[in-house]
Design an enzyme around this catalytic site. Structure first.
Site, PDB file in Angstrom:
ATOM      1  N   ASP A 164     -38.357  73.681  37.177  1.00  0.00           N
ATOM      2  CA  ASP A 164     -38.692  73.195  35.847  1.00  0.00           C
ATOM      3  C   ASP A 164     -40.201  73.394  35.609  1.00  0.00           C
ATOM      4  OD1 ASP A 164     -37.182  71.471  33.579  1.00  0.00           O
ATOM      5  OD2 ASP A 164     -39.227  70.726  33.758  1.00  0.00           O
ATOM      6  N   TYR A 183     -44.974  69.450  26.621  1.00  0.00           N
ATOM      7  CA  TYR A 183     -44.329  70.567  25.927  1.00  0.00           C
ATOM      8  C   TYR A 183     -45.209  71.076  24.796  1.00  0.00           C
ATOM      9  CZ  TYR A 183     -39.957  69.891  28.433  1.00  0.00           C
ATOM     10  OH  TYR A 183     -39.007  69.810  29.421  1.00  0.00           O
ATOM     11  N   HIS A 240     -29.786  72.509  37.759  1.00  0.00           N
ATOM     12  CA  HIS A 240     -31.205  72.483  37.434  1.00  0.00           C
ATOM     13  C   HIS A 240     -31.996  71.545  38.351  1.00  0.00           C
ATOM     14  CE1 HIS A 240     -34.666  73.109  34.849  1.00  0.00           C
ATOM     15  NE2 HIS A 240     -34.842  71.802  34.778  1.00  0.00           N
TER      16      HIS A 240
END
Length: 456
Positions: A223, A373, A429
């Site tokens: 990630d 982000y 993930h």
């Protein structure tokens, strides 16, 4: 014949020129200051301080009060997890959280490993530093930094750490592990100024490792940890001995990737595609475009206006749990969207999932974690690091249920010294948390090759 040879020489020379030119590219950065106000004239305090996770009756009473005041809203009939976290199952999770989950017990578990804090560039950096209890005579521990992502935390690595620091196989390498919290996550202080992106984290983590006395070390990430550790390798390629990843979406699609998307389904051998690659990539519109749109709504919000939705999540523990746990369902397997319980406890325990939630809740870090982000996507997708290849030896663990599948060809486009590419038997993930044994085995395999203990 002569023309073909000449053309081959010209193309070969061009490729050689481009590769040699890219080898000279090193990511550059400048020191920053992320504390409030201006830097202190006296310089930065580089003291390393012990840290313990704590809780209190007041903290738990406030949590329970907020849980008790939640306002349930029914899910649509036969919707499972396709509209988000199923409301009926959420009530079961909340009931367990409120009545059975023992946070004090989990706090004790968190404190099984040594925690520390130190100030770098004006903010407190939290990290675990786990040294092996025993190192075989004539050898030394291999330093390794492991970096988490969103919506995870350092806790993702709790099952993996002992497999690296105290391996059961006497022939395995013994690691000394550092697991920092990205600033703005968990118990690391949040930046007070705009512009704190992955390169800033990479620079700070290099400073952390050097402060701990390491001159060279390995790095692992998934990630956001993928990008942070990749940036670390780009910043100081001689410092990072090896880079191990389990997530590597293409940062800047090139010609080979474009051609493989156009022709790979019909000429898979030409691009080294396996049957599984074909299954995950084609048809491209469905697998790469439509599927991405289905699962990246959160990214658009967090890359534009994170503080708006973040404020609601920071006030509501039930809202926070729904927002985060939905990712632990869908990102573990897309098929879990069609289950009433989202398949959450097929791969994880509720205690582990809620411990990660409690790290976000008690530290109040959801807004600052989401801002990461915006800082990384806010300036567009043409950041300098996206154009720079990685020449540090790299290992890639390809888990079959990863959110975005990356075939070997695409990985090699960015990571030019790809030492290992391992198709894993299972996992998604959150691979370090879901399949710690498989991850440990692949880190061992990769590091042994780089260290010259075994042949490729």
């Amino acid at each position: 014949m002569f023309t073909e040879v000449l053309l081959a020489l010209v193309i070969g020379g061009l490729i050689y020129f481009l590769v040699q030119r890219s080898k000279n590219q090193v990511l550059t950065t400048e020191d920053g200051w992320w504390g409030s106000g201006a830097p202190c004239d006296a310089g930065e305090d580089d003291t390393i301080r012990s840290f313990r996770v704590t809780t209190s009756d007041q903290e738990l009473e406030d949590l329970y009060r907020r849980i008790d005041l939640t306002r349930p809203f029914p899910s649509l009939e036969d919707s499972q997890f396709n509209y988000g976290f199923n409301s009926q199952y959420l009530q079961k999770v909340v009931s367990y959280w409120r009545n059975e989950f023992d946070w004090r017990k989990q706090v004790d578990k968190l404190n099984l490993y040594p925690h520390f804090k130190t100030k770098i560039e004006g903010i407190d950096i939290h990290y675990l530093h786990v040294k092996p209890k025993k190192v075989p005579e004539g050898t030394s521990a291999v330093p390794l930094i492991m970096v988490h992502g969103w919506p995870g935390s350092f806790y993702e690595f709790y099952g993996l750490i002992p497999m690296l620091t105290d391996p059961s196989n006497p022939h395995d390498l013994v690691f000394e592990v550092v697991c920092p919290s990205i600033p703005g996550y968990g118990f690391s202080e949040a930046p007070n100024k705009k512009g704190f992106n992955s390169v800033c984290v990479a620079r700070i983590f290099h400073k952390l490792m050097k402060r701990l006395g390491f001159q060279q070390y390995y790095a692992h990430g998934g990630d956001w940890g993928w990008l942070v550790t990749t940036n670390m390798a780009q910043l100081e390629p001689k410092t990072v001995k090896g880079l191990h990843l389990n997530f590597a979406p293409p940062s800047k699609p090139g010609l080979s990737m474009a051609l493989s998307m156009m022709l790979g389904r019909h000429f898979p051998k030409l691009f080294g595609f396996t049957d599984f690659d074909i299954q995950r990539l084609f048809p491209c519109m469905e697998k790469l475009v439509v599927e991405s749109i289905k699962e990246t709504g959160y990214m658009h919000i967090q890359a534009t206006k994170p503080d708006t939705v973040g404020r609601g999540l920071n006030d509501s523990p039930v809202g926070l749990a729904a927002y985060i746990l939905e990712k632990f369902s869908t990102w573990t397997s897309h098929d879990f969207r069609n289950l009433d319980d989202g398949g959450l406890t097929r791969k994880f325990s509720l205690d582990d999932l809620l411990t990660n939630i409690m790290i976000y809740w008690t530290s109040g870090c959801i807004i600052s974690s989401m801002r990461f982000y915006k800082e990384n996507f806010g300036q567009g997708l043409d950041a300098p690091h996206a154009k720079i290849p990685v020449f540090v030896p790299t290992g890639f663990a390809c888990f079959p249920n990863e959110l975005m599948h990356t075939p070997k060809l695409w990985v090699k486009q960015k990571y030019c010294k790809l030492v290992t590419f391992t198709p894993m038997d299972r996992g998604g993930h959150f691979a370090a948390m879901e399949e710690p044994q498989l991850m440990a085995e692949d880190i061992q395999k990769f590091t042994k090759i780089v260290e010259g203990k075994v042949k490729e």
